[in-house]
Design an enzyme around this catalytic site. Structure first.
Site, PDB file in Angstrom:
ATOM      1  N   SER A   1      61.156  68.054  49.100  1.00 27.52           N
ATOM      2  CA  SER A   1      59.736  67.739  49.017  1.00 27.52           C
ATOM      3  C   SER A   1      59.328  67.057  47.725  1.00 27.52           C
ATOM      4  O   SER A   1      58.282  66.425  47.659  1.00 27.52           O
ATOM      5  CB  SER A   1      58.908  69.025  49.156  1.00 27.52           C
ATOM      6  OG  SER A   1      59.228  69.935  48.129  1.00 27.52           O
ATOM      7  N   CYS A   2      60.114  67.173  46.682  1.00 26.82           N
ATOM      8  CA  CYS A   2      59.723  66.547  45.424  1.00 26.82           C
ATOM      9  C   CYS A   2      60.967  66.243  44.621  1.00 26.82           C
ATOM     10  O   CYS A   2      62.052  66.730  44.891  1.00 26.82           O
ATOM     11  CB  CYS A   2      58.797  67.444  44.613  1.00 26.82           C
ATOM     12  SG  CYS A   2      59.556  68.986  44.060  1.00 26.82           S
TER      13      CYS A   2
END
Length: 299
Positions: free
Chosen positions: A126-127
């Site tokens: 996600s990041c």
């Protein structure tokens, strides 16, 4: 190679009625990327296009920029042992290989830079990297300049807002796996005329971009200087970084950008568009590439 989707039993509740049924989920598995035999990073990804993902990751890290700098990519024997390596021309095979470890081999003579873009060894789905120090790191390692406001003889990419607004629908129509799972991010490359060049899906938005960029590296089409990158989620710093490192002049997202992404776009000349939904959009940087009407800039 692992499956893109998997089936799981789910209890479904609709208007008070309860039933059990199978559901299709997007697969998520770890991929270890090695560089010349040495472990470099682990990312959670949707299996598929693993070689392109690894190649694109190394473009983002400033290691690769030309197709002839890449010697080959192979699958390594998995955790269960007994698997056989595969060259970059084939991403499938038998044996007990788990296909979750790839080794990228650079061509002889390629100088490996110190990979210090403030990235942790583990990258979640996600990041990715963040931090003010990364602004300078991207600026100093980028191979191509995308700031075309300094009198370059080549006219800049320039899109009508109406054309830009039509791209999310084209992206959505091309998302094959999303239709079955509802759980994938997508990234797509368009020409300045709005033609879809390529689209990749992955559980991680940055992985989808890496797959696009990696395929461009393998095809010898970097830098992507006349293209628009559209992502289905938000525009993080890492996605802006990947656009800059691939020479992409415009990044558009259907959701919000981060403050650091806006900072990077402003400093590098990247056009950054967020909240691209219907006929509405916010232009955060590089507005010279958007054909704005005079009346639209007032107020």
């Amino acid at each position: 190679m692992g499956r893109v989707t998997e089936r799981r039993k789910v209890i479904r509740i609709r208007d008070g009625a309860v039933n059990t049924r199978p559901d299709t989920l997007v697969a998520e598995e770890p991929l270890e990327i090695r560089l010349n035999g040495k472990p470099l990073a682990i990312t959670m990804r949707t299996p598929g296009d693993d070689f392109a993902l690894a190649a694109g990751f190394l473009v983002s890290e400033g290691v690769l920029g030309e197709a002839d700098e890449l010697q080959n990519i192979v699958y390594c024997a998995g955790a269960t042992g007994g698997g056989t390596s595969r060259s970059s021309g084939a991403e499938s095979g038998g044996g007990s290989n788990t296909y979750n470890v790839v080794d990228v081999r650079t061509a002889p003579g390629v100088v490996i830079p110190d990979i210090t873009l403030e990235r942790n060894v583990y990258t979640s789905s996600s990041c990715g990297l963040c931090g003010k120090a990364s602004l300078d790191a991207v600026r100093t390692t980028a191979r191509w300049t995308i700031d075309d406001t300094a009198g370059d003889t080549t006219p800049p990419v320039r899109l009508e807002p109406e054309l830009l607004a039509s791209l999310p629908d084209r992206l959505r129509a091309a998302q094959r796996v999303f239709d079955r799972t509802g759980g994938l991010h997508a990234a797509a490359l368009f020409t300045e005329e709005g033609e879809l060049l390529d689209i990749r899906e992955d559980v991680g938005r940055h992985n989808a971009v890496d797959k696009l960029v990696g395929r461009a590296l393998q095809n010898g089409t970097l830098p992507l200087s006349r293209t628009v990158l559209l992502v289905s989620g938000r525009a993080s710093f890492e996605l802006a970084q990947k656009a800059v490192m691939a020479g992409i002049p415009m990044l558009a997202a259907v959701s919000a950008p981060s403050s650091l992404a806006v900072d990077l776009a402003a400093e590098t000349g990247l056009t950054l568009v967020g909240f691209l939904r219907g006929a509405s959009m916010n232009v955060y940087a590089g507005e010279h590439r958007i054909a704005l009407r005079a009346a639209a800039t007032q107020g």
